[in-house]
Design an enzyme around this catalytic site. Structure first.
Site, mmCIF file in Angstrom:
data_model
loop_
_atom_site.group_PDB
_atom_site.id
_atom_site.type_symbol
_atom_site.label_atom_id
_atom_site.label_comp_id
_atom_site.label_asym_id
_atom_site.label_seq_id
_atom_site.Cartn_x
_atom_site.Cartn_y
_atom_site.Cartn_z
ATOM 1 N N GLU A 1 -34.393 -7.583 -27.939
ATOM 2 C CA GLU A 1 -33.581 -7.522 -26.719
ATOM 3 C C GLU A 1 -34.217 -8.285 -25.562
ATOM 4 O OE1 GLU A 1 -30.669 -6.530 -26.951
ATOM 5 O OE2 GLU A 1 -30.832 -5.537 -28.907
ATOM 6 N N HIS B 1 -17.690 -5.612 -27.041
ATOM 7 C CA HIS B 1 -19.101 -5.472 -26.652
ATOM 8 C C HIS B 1 -19.896 -6.622 -27.277
ATOM 9 C CE1 HIS B 1 -22.494 -3.425 -24.862
ATOM 10 N NE2 HIS B 1 -23.167 -3.952 -25.869
ATOM 11 N N ALA B 2 -20.616 -7.362 -26.443
ATOM 12 C CA ALA B 2 -21.272 -8.594 -26.895
ATOM 13 C C ALA B 2 -22.291 -8.336 -28.010
ATOM 14 C CB ALA B 2 -21.970 -9.260 -25.710
ATOM 15 N N HIS C 1 -31.027 -13.600 -29.129
ATOM 16 C CA HIS C 1 -30.975 -12.975 -30.465
ATOM 17 C C HIS C 1 -30.806 -14.047 -31.538
ATOM 18 C CE1 HIS C 1 -30.845 -8.838 -29.127
ATOM 19 N NE2 HIS C 1 -29.692 -8.954 -28.513
ATOM 20 N N TYR D 1 -33.721 -1.308 -25.189
ATOM 21 C CA TYR D 1 -33.411 -2.005 -23.924
ATOM 22 C C TYR D 1 -34.381 -1.592 -22.826
ATOM 23 C CZ TYR D 1 -29.070 -2.876 -26.463
ATOM 24 O OH TYR D 1 -28.151 -3.248 -27.403
ATOM 25 N N HIS E 1 -28.817 -13.746 -23.022
ATOM 26 C CA HIS E 1 -29.292 -12.599 -23.812
ATOM 27 C C HIS E 1 -28.878 -12.747 -25.274
ATOM 28 C CE1 HIS E 1 -30.164 -8.270 -24.583
ATOM 29 N NE2 HIS E 1 -29.168 -8.409 -25.439
ATOM 30 N N GLU E 2 -27.609 -12.993 -25.496
ATOM 31 C CA GLU E 2 -27.108 -13.083 -26.878
ATOM 32 C C GLU E 2 -27.727 -14.274 -27.612
ATOM 33 O OE1 GLU E 2 -25.698 -10.689 -28.236
ATOM 34 O OE2 GLU E 2 -25.316 -9.629 -26.370
ATOM 35 N N HIS F 1 -23.006 2.057 -27.218
ATOM 36 C CA HIS F 1 -24.057 2.251 -28.230
ATOM 37 C C HIS F 1 -24.039 3.627 -28.880
ATOM 38 C CE1 HIS F 1 -25.003 -1.109 -25.684
ATOM 39 N NE2 HIS F 1 -25.863 -1.563 -26.575
HETATM 40 O O1 X8Z Z 1 -25.773 -4.114 -25.424
HETATM 41 C C1 X8Z Z 1 -26.319 -4.999 -24.810
HETATM 42 C C2 X8Z Z 1 -26.153 -6.448 -25.235
HETATM 43 C C3 X8Z Z 1 -25.979 -6.577 -26.702
HETATM 44 S S1 X8Z Z 1 -27.411 -6.218 -27.600
HETATM 45 C C4 X8Z Z 1 -24.949 -7.022 -24.557
HETATM 46 N N1 X8Z Z 1 -27.052 -4.705 -23.701
HETATM 47 C C5 X8Z Z 1 -27.207 -3.343 -23.224
HETATM 48 C C6 X8Z Z 1 -25.890 -2.806 -22.699
HETATM 49 O O2 X8Z Z 1 -24.961 -3.568 -22.498
HETATM 50 O O3 X8Z Z 1 -25.800 -1.600 -22.459
HETATM 51 C C7 X8Z Z 1 -27.802 -5.650 -22.884
HETATM 52 C C8 X8Z Z 1 -28.319 -4.850 -21.730
HETATM 53 C C9 X8Z Z 1 -28.231 -3.411 -22.135
HETATM 54 ZN ZN ZN Z 2 -28.977 -7.527 -27.271
#
Ligand code: X8Z
Ligand code: ZN
Length: 597
Positions: free
Chosen positions: A395, A337-338, A371, A506, A367-368, A496
């Site tokens: 975010e 997960h990024a 951050h 988000y 996105h990354e 998450h």
């Molecule tokens: O978790 C993330 C990022 C890392 S902060 C990749 N996002 C959420 C997800 O993947 O559920 C970005 C969009 C929403």
């Molecule tokens: Zn993020």
């Protein structure tokens, strides 16, 4: 630190360690927070590295090391939070007062103040995150990972296959349910010790307003965007029903969650081909352009860096390229997960993502990096202010960049797209964008609606899955592709939840990014429709944006928002402005449909 702080604590030593102080002074309070910040810096320097190593190399031993480091860090945080309470009622200077407040909110999962609790909590969190990240299941005679499963969800149009892969992944989460329940109990005990009603209330307290007022804000914002979401839902359901037939997707009622191109049905852009307007074709497909032009993961990140450089941001340091993890290694387990990291709170910024050459990851790279640029921008703030104005800002930075970087104009400028399409492609473009951005909104809201209820004790472990699907139905209008078993733990199949990263951020970011975009385009003197605006190369915009970023969490977020946009409220009118032509079009398309579910 990473974008998430795992925290727990064993603060027993503090209960009666310090001799009763006479009424402390404002100067005592200031000295206390400064010393606290120095101690946090020291503990974080160690914990950050343990976390990085575990996330890049998941084994029994790295899990052990990370849990130990986190328990120590969180033990410290808990002791400091208890000690900070001594300054309640002291007329501290405004900076110190804000730091004292933020100190209590620093731990996302505070540990109870008793021996062994920090270790237990840290152990559970490391295990949950690792279980998720190493999850695999059998499909067509092979063990597959989430990465593989996501590709099937994005590309397959065979409902039986989609269902099998969707169920296969969701069933990997079952084993996490008892640990998650235990984690929630422990974290709540810690939150109560800090004076919060529960962990959810602690999370809601980090928005410069009362926790109840924040919950009401999210309701207000959802009401602003809900009609638009319902129009999109109605349109997409009709197209899915035409494609798959009434038996697979009825034309009324909820949508089957596995048909939307994404494991969690949180972004639907991958099924654009299924729902594309019959009358207006799209002349390009970003997935295909990236592949055809020979992009590789590193080039995707370099392209992202180039966008930020065009706004005037300094290039990423050499160490970023040496230390980041950009593709999935074949020889070890990692957290795919990024995420974006700052290891030393200075310039040791890195990303860690299993990048694929596709449009989703093109946006995720921006996105990354957002951050990372934010972390670097606020590096000169004191420890407790080195954070986003609120977590939604963190975010939104990179998503704001990606809004410009996804325009055909920009794709053409960087040589990915031969010809910029004309106005006839506005609706296809907006529909593609809405499939990701508007479809996301109810999901962005419901993940924490579920957790808030769990932490508040309103949803008990035996109700976990039912409560999850009640919310999926209520907000998203979705249903599972088949009956879920009694031991299913479907919320655990979303990173998450086992990763314990709050999610309302988000939802907020999906509104802020449009506010940032609207303000930036105004500053750049853009006169056309918002969705065609790109601020690529606009140094003055970048400079002003950076002035907002540099402030970190040093003042209430409305003031920080005003620095860039002049606004002091979260406001979904920017979303409405951006998508206006699409919403009108959707209403026309939906004539004769029985919308809703
Ligand atoms: O978790 C993330 C990022 C890392 S902060 C990749 N996002 C959420 C997800 O993947 O559920 C970005 C969009 C929403
Ligand atoms: Zn993020």
């Amino acid at each position: 630190m990473k974008l998430k702080l795992m925290a727990a604590a064993a603060a027993a030593v503090l209960a009666c360690a310090a001799p009763a102080m006479a009424q402390p002074s404002a100067a005592d309070a200031k000295a206390f927070v400064e010393s606290a910040e120095a101690q946090i810096d020291k503990a974080s320097a160690f914990a950050n590295r343990a976390q990085w190593v575990r996330a890049n190399f998941i084994t029994e031993d790295t899990q052990w090391l990370e849990a130990k480091a986190n328990a120590e860090q969180n033990g410290l945080l808990a002791r400091l939070a208890v000690a900070a309470a001594k300054f309640n009622g002291v007329q501290a200077d405004p900076i110190t007062a804000r730091k004292l407040k933020l100190l209590k909110l620093y731990a996302v999962a505070p540990a109870p103040n008793r021996p062994g609790a920090a270790e237990e909590l840290a152990g559970l969190l490391t295990k949950l995150d690792s279980t998720y990240s190493t999850g695999k299941f059998a499909f067509k005679g092979k063990q597959i990972t989430l990465n593989d499963a996501e590709d099937v969800l994005a590309k397959s149009r065979d409902p039986a296959e989609l269902k099998a892969v969707w169920e296969g992944w969701h069933d990997t989460a079952k084993v996490m349910k008892p640990d998650y329940a235990e984690f929630a109990t422990l974290s709540n005990e810690g939150a109560k010790g800090l004076g919060f009603a529960d962990t959810g209330a602690l999370w809601r307290s980090n928005y410069d307003m009362e926790p109840d007022a924040f919950a009401a804000e999210t309701d207000r914002l959802w009401k602003q965007v809900e009609p638009f979401y319902r129009n999109l839902h109605c349109y997409v359901r009709a197209r899915l029903s035409e494609k798959y037939g009434e038996a697979v997707q009825p034309r009324t009622g909820p949508i089957r969650a596995d048909l939307l191109g994404n494991m969690w049905a949180q972004q639907w852009g991958n099924i654009y081909d299924v729902v594309a307007p019959k009358t207006a074709a799209s002349s390009y497909d970003l997935d295909k352009l990236l592949v055809d032009k020979g992009y590789d993961p590193v080039r995707m990140v370099k392209t992202g860096e180039n966008f930020y450089s065009s706004l005037g941001y300094a290039p990423l340091p050499e160490t970023f390229w040496q230390r980041s993890l950009i593709t999935r290694p074949q020889d070890r387990e990692v957290v795919c997960h990024a995420s974006a990291w700052n290891l030393d709170d200075k310039n040791d910024i890195r990303i860690k993502m299993c990048t694929k050459v596709n449009a989703d990851d093109f946006r995720t790279v921006h996105h990354e990096l957002g951050h990372n640029y934010y972390q670097r921008a606020y590096q000169n703030q004191p420890t407790l202010f080195r954070n986003g104005a609120n977590d939604g800002f963190h975010e939104a930075i990179g998503d704001f960049a990606a809004l410009s970087a996804s325009t055909p104009t920009y794709l053409n400028q960087i040589g990915l797209l031969e010809k910029v399409p004309g106005a006839e492609e506005d609706i296809p473009f907006l529909l593609k964008t809405a499939l990701d951005k508007i479809a996301f909104l109810p999901f962005g809201l419901l993940v924490d609606r579920w957790r808030w209820d769990v932490f508040a004790g309103e949803t008990t472990p035996d109700e976990y899955n039912k409560a999850w699907w009640d919310l999926r139905l209520k907000y998203q209008g979705l249903k599972a592709p088949g009956e879920r078993s009694a031991d299913a733990f479907d919320p655990g199949a979303k990173y998450h939840v086992p990763g314990n990263t709050p999610y309302t951020r988000y939802f907020l970011a999906h509104i802020y990014q449009f506010q940032f975009h609207r303000a930036a385009c105004q500053q750049a003197g853009w006169k056309g429709p918002l969705h065609r605006c790109s601020v690529y190369g606009q140094k003055a915009v970048g400079e002003k944006f950076n002035r907002m970023m540099e402030l970190g969490q040093s003042q209430p977020w409305p003031q920080t928002l005003a620095v860039f946009s002049g606004e002091t409220r979260t406001d979904a009118s920017a979303v409405a402005d951006y998508f206006k032509p699409l919403n009108t079009w959707l209403v026309q398309q939906n004539k004769g449909e029985k919308c809703g579910w």
